[in-house]
Write an enzyme that holds these catalytic residues in place. Structure first.
Site, PDB file in Angstrom:
ATOM      1  CG  HIS A   1      -9.773  -8.214 -13.477  1.00 17.01           C
ATOM      2  ND1 HIS A   1      -9.485  -8.598 -12.186  1.00 17.01           N
ATOM      3  CD2 HIS A   1      -8.897  -7.220 -13.790  1.00 17.01           C
ATOM      4  CE1 HIS A   1      -8.465  -7.856 -11.733  1.00 17.01           C
ATOM      5  NE2 HIS A   1      -8.105  -7.021 -12.686  1.00 17.01           N
TER       6      HIS A   1
ATOM      7  CG  HIS B   1     -15.363 -13.538  -3.072  1.00 19.68           C
ATOM      8  ND1 HIS B   1     -14.958 -13.374  -1.767  1.00 19.68           N
ATOM      9  CD2 HIS B   1     -15.587 -14.864  -3.234  1.00 19.68           C
ATOM     10  CE1 HIS B   1     -14.926 -14.558  -1.176  1.00 19.68           C
ATOM     11  NE2 HIS B   1     -15.314 -15.470  -2.033  1.00 19.68           N
TER      12      HIS B   1
ATOM     13  CB  THR C   1      -6.230 -10.791  -8.196  1.00 13.84           C
ATOM     14  OG1 THR C   1      -7.627 -10.704  -8.524  1.00 13.84           O
ATOM     15  CG2 THR C   1      -5.392 -10.342  -9.395  1.00 13.84           C
ATOM     16  CB  THR C   2      -9.654 -14.397  -5.943  1.00 13.69           C
ATOM     17  OG1 THR C   2      -9.857 -15.137  -7.144  1.00 13.69           O
ATOM     18  CG2 THR C   2     -10.194 -12.989  -6.123  1.00 13.69           C
TER      19      THR C   2
ATOM     20  CG  HIS D   1     -14.458 -10.278 -12.022  1.00 15.66           C
ATOM     21  ND1 HIS D   1     -13.921 -11.292 -12.784  1.00 15.66           N
ATOM     22  CD2 HIS D   1     -13.416  -9.762 -11.334  1.00 15.66           C
ATOM     23  CE1 HIS D   1     -12.626 -11.383 -12.546  1.00 15.66           C
ATOM     24  NE2 HIS D   1     -12.293 -10.455 -11.665  1.00 15.66           N
TER      25      HIS D   1
ATOM     26  CG  HIS E   1     -11.172  -6.446  -8.617  1.00 15.65           C
ATOM     27  ND1 HIS E   1     -11.079  -7.400  -7.624  1.00 15.65           N
ATOM     28  CD2 HIS E   1     -11.080  -7.122  -9.783  1.00 15.65           C
ATOM     29  CE1 HIS E   1     -10.931  -8.603  -8.178  1.00 15.65           C
ATOM     30  NE2 HIS E   1     -10.928  -8.464  -9.485  1.00 15.65           N
TER      31      HIS E   1
HETATM   32 ZN    ZN Z   1     -10.518  -9.864 -10.906  1.00 13.67          ZN
END
Ligand code: ZN
Length: 259
Positions: free
Chosen positions: A140, A96, A208-209, A121, A123
């Site tokens: 993040h 992801h 957000t996941t 991580h 995005h």
């Molecule tokens: Zn994130």
């Protein structure tokens, strides 16, 4: 009991790669019996809430992240106080995102609470928007306090000069899902990526996941940092588009620091 369970779940899933590191999983949610989710199609963000009962909050929650950061109330908030140390480079591609796990000993203090940095991580493009504007990338920094309360700091990234901090990560980026790179000889420090200005947006939101658990203390730094087009592409070519669309603000107050 219910709250405790929720916190435990929140800690478990947000720190999915911490688990992965310890237990040797690839870091995919499927490892813990959860449903497969993606960023497009039938298992995409619009459907997360129905993929599994555990993900219901993704559709029923009213304090979800990310959001469009606008019409924030100016407030005299304390600066987010970062106390980050270096860590050996430990990267995982969990299918992801590209995530860098942090060794213990680095903290952030926000709202007079101190949280420990677990991982950061990326995005592409950004998840948060500022006054409707999207950015090329967002990082993040995920922190946890005690029982599992989370604080996430968002760093927006725009196209510009190459960012030296990202180079070490890009050199060792695991190209395929479930792959990892452990490079003991390379030390990185997340303090090196932070913008000079401490101004930030502050609000309470969610992961957000999936499972989109709420109660997450969000601070999104207002000043974007730069990364070159090639660097952004290095992440995007591996992760693809992995930004959840912005969610309703509903009854929440957005605060914006003035110092
Ligand atoms: Zn994130």
């Amino acid at each position: 009991m219910k709250l405790r369970k929720r916190l435990a779940m929140l800690a478990m899933v947000c720190a999915v790669v911490m688990l992965a590191a310890v237990q040797g999983y690839g870091g995919h949610a499927a490892s813990s019996g959860s449903s497969h989710w993606t960023y497009e199609g039938e298992s995409g963000p619009e459907h997360w809430g129905t993929l599994s009962p555990q993900y219901a909050t993704c559709s029923t929650g009213s304090n979800q992240s990310p959001i469009n950061l606008h019409a924030a109330y100016e407030a005299k908030l304390d600066r987010v106080a970062f106390s980050y140390q270096g860590t050996p480079l430990n990267i995982i591609n969990n299918g992801h995102t590209i995530q860098v796990n942090y060794q213990p000993g680095s903290t952030v203090t926000v709202d007079a609470q101190t949280y420990e940095l677990l991982q950061f991580h990326f995005h592409t493009p950004s998840e948060h928007k500022v006054n409707g504007e999207s950015f090329k990338m967002e990082m993040h920094l995920v922190h946890k306090k005690g029982e599992g309360e989370l604080a996430v700091v968002g760093v927006l990234m725009k196209e510009g000069q190459a960012n030296r901090f990202l180079d070490a990560i890009i050199q060792h980026i695991p190209k395929h899902a479930e792959e990892r790179s452990m490079v003991e000889a390379v030390t990185i420090n997340a303090a090196d990526v932070l913008p000079e200005s401490g101004e930030y947006f502050h609000y309470y939101g969610s992961l957000t996941t999936p499972p989109c658990s709420e109660g997450v203390n969000w601070s999104v730094l207002k000043t974007p940092v730069e990364a070159s087009a090639a660097q952004i592409e290095a992440f995007h070519s591996v992760m693809g588009d992995n930004a959840r669309p912005v969610q309703q603000v509903n009854q929440r107050f957005l605060l914006m620091s003035t110092q």
